[in-house]
Design an enzyme around this catalytic site. Structure first.
Site, mmCIF file in Angstrom:
data_model
loop_
_atom_site.group_PDB
_atom_site.id
_atom_site.type_symbol
_atom_site.label_atom_id
_atom_site.label_comp_id
_atom_site.label_asym_id
_atom_site.label_seq_id
_atom_site.Cartn_x
_atom_site.Cartn_y
_atom_site.Cartn_z
ATOM 1 N N ASP A 161 1.814 20.530 -26.066
ATOM 2 C CA ASP A 161 0.532 20.200 -25.442
ATOM 3 C C ASP A 161 -0.441 21.370 -25.486
ATOM 4 O O ASP A 161 -1.594 21.218 -25.094
ATOM 5 C CB ASP A 161 0.758 19.737 -23.999
ATOM 6 C CG ASP A 161 0.097 18.395 -23.728
ATOM 7 O OD1 ASP A 161 -0.104 17.628 -24.684
ATOM 8 O OD2 ASP A 161 -0.235 18.122 -22.560
ATOM 9 N N ASP A 466 7.189 12.760 -12.713
ATOM 10 C CA ASP A 466 8.613 12.410 -12.730
ATOM 11 C C ASP A 466 8.992 11.613 -11.490
ATOM 12 O O ASP A 466 9.563 10.522 -11.583
ATOM 13 C CB ASP A 466 9.468 13.674 -12.857
ATOM 14 C CG ASP A 466 9.056 14.777 -11.894
ATOM 15 O OD1 ASP A 466 8.101 14.583 -11.113
ATOM 16 O OD2 ASP A 466 9.696 15.845 -11.921
#
Length: 751
Positions: A161, A466
């Site tokens: 990223d 998450d």
């Protein structure tokens, strides 16, 4: 009799030799892949919960009675509010003690021909080559590429990223080295398949072959670290002609926040083999999604959804393993352990994921910063496992791809057929039309007007993608399983300084509050979808930041009262005095018991409870403040990558000696330092009062004493230390001023 072919027998024999499990007796023909047993402490814990609940009810009665009769309404109200929060948080913890279970899986009994093993896509995420060194990414990638699993079934996708050419170069080097490393691991049944870990081990082989492989690894490491240090990939280092052109994409206009999609197939299982032509190499694909300053990228959740789509186009494996770049595989049999659950006909239909615990290497003897997160990754997990299953913790998780596309009974179709979870890929991963579509689905505007991030894939709306994704999957009806083998499945690095720890947890606190104060709040939507016990259990995390309120009240109010000899608690002659003692000892005693029963040490527990207090005065408090400001549109917050690089030798030495590392000046240390000073003054004055005036304020003094003992590392860092890890003078000076202001203010309310 259960029969296997010769090829299957040899493959299973390799798996059995890597499981490291003690010998177990099974009946002939027993094909049970896993078992589940309730914890023996369940019934005693339920009985204790009844008594503790009665104590809490009595305490609330006492508070209400005091509120109606006392003159100090503000003080009594603050104590009542604090105890309501403490009671609620105790209830969330108790819900996870309701039905804890332990599971055991038997990978040696998993019977399937190698060609019948399901395909596995591995997602590895990285974002910054300086905070997450490329060699760390390389070791993680190599450790999973070397799984004791059919190599042609494995596809490793690395999401960069940060869009760094340094990371791409490192992975190119890893692809070349893997042709020597993977055969070596499989021929010699190597357990540590991260090269860095293996070559650092005293137990490694010293054979000529091993020494030759080590020399290759050191050469690769030297080249990668040279490139990282120089900050650019020199043409001389690119030895493979097919990859020369890709580095031309890094032009002057290329930035980490604004750049085109880059997808590079570094290794192809259909073509690549080792030099002896005996071992097939797994797929290795580098992915850096398109980014634009005018398009939201949704942090890690967005990166994972890009990998979900790119892998869907290229391989579409039914099972997905997600890993952080610093979390290398420590057990080559881990995928087969996961298959013991994911392929079990009795549970696979509704099984969304198998979660392994995070384990950290290099933790100090008593885990000074509580970075093992024993309660988070072990104690609470077995509690969740008896309900809907453990929550997702961001890494070390094997997902059922189908779980990202709606509830078990309600498939949500993606916008194009090529992304359907059950589609069979029949084209090579490097086919032009496949790569073209992969680039398209990795575009920064691809998700516009689609269900990605809301109903499909990893969910957007929280910095802790998450927790939020696992929670939403459970709300949709998916179940999960906690798999904790004796040999840790994954190992990683943890922060080695206090500022890194509290900064990371401030981000968690903000993300969890985003879930708590949303339409999908666990206390409303969660309870409705999953039931009372599981919904309340999820509040244990969602309401993390709320710990700061009672800690601040109990960290300052009784101590200020002690300085002015004004009682806020019952005196020792009052029967209510013993209720406080019993509730305190009961809560802390049960917490200690939880910790020790799961293999923790007494010293580790002490540091764990101290870090709980430190978090309350730093990360939880500042997370709550920052979330409030953001909600009021007064500020914004971003995603800061926690540094995994640790090159400071002096800091490492202090960590090994378990000396607190405060590091640079930070406003998050101000409340912590202030509470340490206030409690020390209150303790000294209260001790004097106990001898000077007789009975004294015993509960207030006991609380101040407990705080002083917990704050010993802070006093040492303020006064005694001269190293770089001491508390900055600026923090101490400002904390002294705040202490003076608090004491003067206390006179108004307590006198």
């Amino acid at each position: 009799m259960y029969q296997v072919s010769l090829k299957q027998f040899v493959f299973l024999l390799k798996i059995k030799s890597t499981t490291m499990e003690p010998h177990r007796k099974h009946s002939v023909g027993d094909t049970t892949l896993h078992t589940c047993h309730p914890c023996r402490r369940t019934i005693p814990y339920r009985i204790y919960a009844v008594f503790h609940t009665c104590g809490i009810i009595a305490l609330m009665y006492h508070h209400v009675h005091s509120l109606l009769t006392a003159n100090t309404t503000l003080i009594t109200s603050l104590l009542l509010l604090s105890d309501i929060v403490l009671a609620f948080m105790w209830a969330t913890t108790t819900s996870l003690r309701y039905k804890p279970v332990r599971r055991t899986e038997y990978p040696e009994k998993y019977a399937a021909e190698p060609e019948d093993f399901p395909k596995l896509d591995v997602f590895i995420c990285t974002a910054d080559p300086y905070k997450e060194p490329p060699m760390m990414v390389v070791n993680t990638a190599l450790s999973v590429m070397a799984y004791e699993y059919p190599s042609d079934k494995i596809s490793v996708y690395v999401s960069d990223d940060g869009g760094s050419s340094l990371t791409l170069f490192a992975l190119m080097e890893a692809a070349k080295f893997s042709k020597h490393w993977l055969p070596f691991c499989k021929k010699n049944n190597v357990q540590d398949r991260s090269p860095e870990v293996y070559f650092s081990s005293k137990l490694r082989s010293r054979s000529d072959e091993a020494e030759n492989i080590k020399m290759m690894y050191e050469d690769m490491k030297s080249r990668v670290e040279h490139v990282v240090e120089s900050g650019k990939v020199e043409t001389a280092f690119i030895t493979c002609d097919q990859f020369r052109g890709v580095f031309d994409l890094w032009t002057d206009k290329f930035t980490r926040h604004d750049h085109p999609t880059i997808i590079q197939v570094l290794q192809n299982s259909e073509n690549d083999m080792d030099d002896t032509k005996k071992y097939i190499m797994p797929n290795l694909i580098y992915v850096s999604r398109e980014k634009s300053k005018v398009s939201s990228h949704h942090f890690k959740a967005g990166a994972l959804n890009t990998l979900l789509r790119v892998s869907g186009v290229m391989t579409n494996s039914p099972i997905i393993l997600t890993l952080d770049c610093d979390m290398y595989s420590n057990d080559p049999a881990t995928p087969v352990r996961a298959l013991c659950y994911l392929t079990d006909p009795k549970i696979k239909t509704g099984l969304g994921f198998v979660q392994f615990p995070q384990t950290f290497q290099g933790i100090s003897k008593n885990d000074i910063y509580a970075c093992a997160y024993k309660r988070l990754f072990e104690i609470n997990m077995i509690g969740f496992d008896g309900l809907m299953g453990p929550n997702h913790v961001g890494t070390g998780c094997f997902f059922n791809r189908r779980g990202f596309y709606g509830a078990p009974s309600n498939l949500i179709l993606p916008e194009i057929d090529e992304l359907k979870p059950n589609r069979i890929v029949d084209k090579p991963i490097n086919a032009q039309d496949v790569l073209a579509l992969a680039h398209r689905v990795a575009g920064c505007i691809y998700e516009l007007n689609t269900n990605w991030g809301s109903k499909i894939g990893f969910r957007y709306g929280s910095l802790v993608e998450d927790y939020y994704t696992g929670y939403r999957l459970h709300c949709e009806g998916w179940r999960s399983v906690f798999c904790r083998p004796k040999r840790a499945a994954f190992c990683g690095d943890s922060p080695k300084s206090l500022i890194d720890v509290v900064s990371q947890q401030k981000r968690w606190a903000i993300g969890l509050l985003e879930v708590a104060i949303s339409r999908y709040s666990p206390i409303t939507y969660g309870v409705k979808s999953m039931g009372l016990v599981t919904g309340v259990g999820y509040c244990q995390y969602a309401c993390w930041a709320f710990w700061s309120l009672p800690l601040i009240v109990y960290g300052f109010l009784p101590q200020l009262a002690l300085l002015y000899q004004s009682s806020v608690f019952p005196k020792s002659s009052d029967p209510w005095f013993w209720l406080y003692i019993v509730l305190f000892l009961g809560a802390y005693g049960q917490d200690l018991l939880d910790f020790v029963l799961e293999g923790g040490t007494y010293g580790g527990w002490w540091n764990d409870q101290r870090m709980w207090s430190i978090r309350g005065f730093s990360s939880h408090l500042f997370g709550f403040i920052e979330f409030t400001l953001k909600t009021l549109n007064l500020s914004t917050h971003g995603f800061n990558v926690t540094s995994k690089a640790n090159d400071d030798e002096e800091q490492s030495k202090r960590y090994e000696k378990e000396i607190f590392e405060f590091g640079p000046s930070s406003s998050m240390f101000l409340p912590l330092t202030t509470v340490a000073i206030v409690n020390l003054l209150a303790f000294v004055w209260g001790l004097y009062g106990l001898f000077a005036w007789g009975e004294g304020l015993v509960l207030e003094l006991m609380l101040a004493s407990f705080a002083v003992v917990n704050c010993l590392p802070i006093y040492e860092a303020m006064v005694l230390r001269i190293d770089d890890g001491k508390l900055p003078k600026r923090v101490c000076f400002v904390a002294g001023i705040l202490t003076f202001v608090l004491i003067v203010s206390g006179y108004v309310f307590l006198k």
